[in-house]
Scaffold this motif. Sequence first.
Motif, PDB file in Angstrom:
ATOM      1  N   ASP A 183     134.407  36.352   7.747  1.00  0.00           N
ATOM      2  CA  ASP A 183     134.210  37.425   6.761  1.00  0.00           C
ATOM      3  C   ASP A 183     133.106  38.416   7.124  1.00  0.00           C
ATOM      4  N   GLU A 184     132.211  38.046   8.052  1.00  0.00           N
ATOM      5  CA  GLU A 184     131.120  38.908   8.510  1.00  0.00           C
ATOM      6  C   GLU A 184     130.205  39.332   7.357  1.00  0.00           C
ATOM      7  N   LEU A 185     130.039  38.436   6.374  1.00  0.00           N
ATOM      8  CA  LEU A 185     129.187  38.695   5.222  1.00  0.00           C
ATOM      9  C   LEU A 185     127.896  37.896   5.309  1.00  0.00           C
ATOM     10  N   THR A 186     126.893  38.361   4.601  1.00  0.00           N
ATOM     11  CA  THR A 186     125.658  37.586   4.447  1.00  0.00           C
ATOM     12  C   THR A 186     125.832  36.638   3.260  1.00  0.00           C
ATOM     13  N   ASP A 187     124.936  35.661   3.160  1.00  0.00           N
ATOM     14  CA  ASP A 187     124.985  34.750   2.019  1.00  0.00           C
ATOM     15  C   ASP A 187     124.819  35.511   0.712  1.00  0.00           C
ATOM     16  N   ALA A 188     123.960  36.514   0.701  1.00  0.00           N
ATOM     17  CA  ALA A 188     123.735  37.306  -0.516  1.00  0.00           C
ATOM     18  C   ALA A 188     125.007  38.056  -0.911  1.00  0.00           C
ATOM     19  N   GLN A 189     125.732  38.564   0.059  1.00  0.00           N
ATOM     20  CA  GLN A 189     126.968  39.286  -0.243  1.00  0.00           C
ATOM     21  C   GLN A 189     128.039  38.343  -0.768  1.00  0.00           C
ATOM     22  N   ARG A 190     128.122  37.144  -0.199  1.00  0.00           N
ATOM     23  CA  ARG A 190     129.085  36.162  -0.699  1.00  0.00           C
ATOM     24  C   ARG A 190     128.762  35.786  -2.143  1.00  0.00           C
ATOM     25  N   GLU A 191     127.483  35.648  -2.437  1.00  0.00           N
ATOM     26  CA  GLU A 191     127.054  35.313  -3.791  1.00  0.00           C
ATOM     27  C   GLU A 191     127.399  36.453  -4.759  1.00  0.00           C
ATOM     28  N   GLU A 192     127.219  37.674  -4.321  1.00  0.00           N
ATOM     29  CA  GLU A 192     127.548  38.828  -5.168  1.00  0.00           C
ATOM     30  C   GLU A 192     129.033  38.834  -5.524  1.00  0.00           C
ATOM     31  N   GLY A 247     133.301  42.337   6.149  1.00  0.00           N
ATOM     32  CA  GLY A 247     131.979  42.884   6.443  1.00  0.00           C
ATOM     33  C   GLY A 247     131.540  43.990   5.514  1.00  0.00           C
TER      34      GLY A 247
END
Length: 308
Positions: free
Chosen positions: A178-187, A153
């Motif tokens: 992972d508690e991530l957003t799609d944008a964070q995964r892309e980053e 997260g």
Amino acid sequence: MKKQLLDVAIIGGGPAGLNAALVLGRARKNVAVIDEGRPRNAVTREAHGFLTRDGISPSEFRRIAQEEISAYPSVSFVADTAVSIAGTNGQFQIETAQGQAFESKKVLFAVGMKDRPLDIPGLAEVYGKSAFVCPYCDGWELRDQPLVIIVKGADLMHFAPLISGWTNRFTICTNGPDELTDAQREELSQHGVPVFESPIRSIESNDGIVQQVVLENGTTVPCRGIFFKPELVTGSDLPRAIGCDITEAGSVVVDQFGKTNVPGVYSAGDAATRMHQAIAAASMGSFAAAAINNELNLEAWVRNTSEI
């Protein structure tokens, strides 16, 4: 039960409590440092980032500190655990697990934090040897090594750029969603950082040095070090018992000089901040001790003035 009379009872003997004892001893105050001798950083072989003491073991740090403080005879060390506290400003009563009793004008909680049980198989065997919580303390020793970072997260999005200053060879294991957003995964993908959500089955090691992290889905992640986010709780329930305000994160609420909402009660070190570094804790202990000493001296001044 005969009570020992004190100006200040310091509960906790880490860097915050010890530095407070040094300042108060030099200010000629009658002080007892009550500590059971089981610090959270006892698992750590070396402490870093403390000027003149970089690389020292926590036990040696305490030995040197107590030796220096022993030059001031008004400070005593009590190898015990404080288990109860009552009373009000100027007259606090403290009892220990071994049945000792103290009456103190002021109280300083330097109780630190403690880890909740580590629920990942194999993590306890490497904690303090090749698995750590703070890159400022231990990142240099693991520079350029392949690491596993156990975090998820928002904490992950803070930690990934941070750890990249020590190594670009790291893998994220979130030990569940992972508690991530799609944008964070892309980053993270753009920076070439692998992220595995599968729960961790075990951490395999040799003599405390991690070899690989094994996931439930069969994936193995070779590495030579781990950083993880621990689950922490306040080192003692006594601040809450006496009525101190506590944050959602479990820290005692204090002002810039360590004063709590309870008159006569102060707190310093890891128990009162999220900046968990030995040098920061020692600094807080020094400021809190000066504030306590000022308060004691002013109270005595006013009392003596009224008697004239």
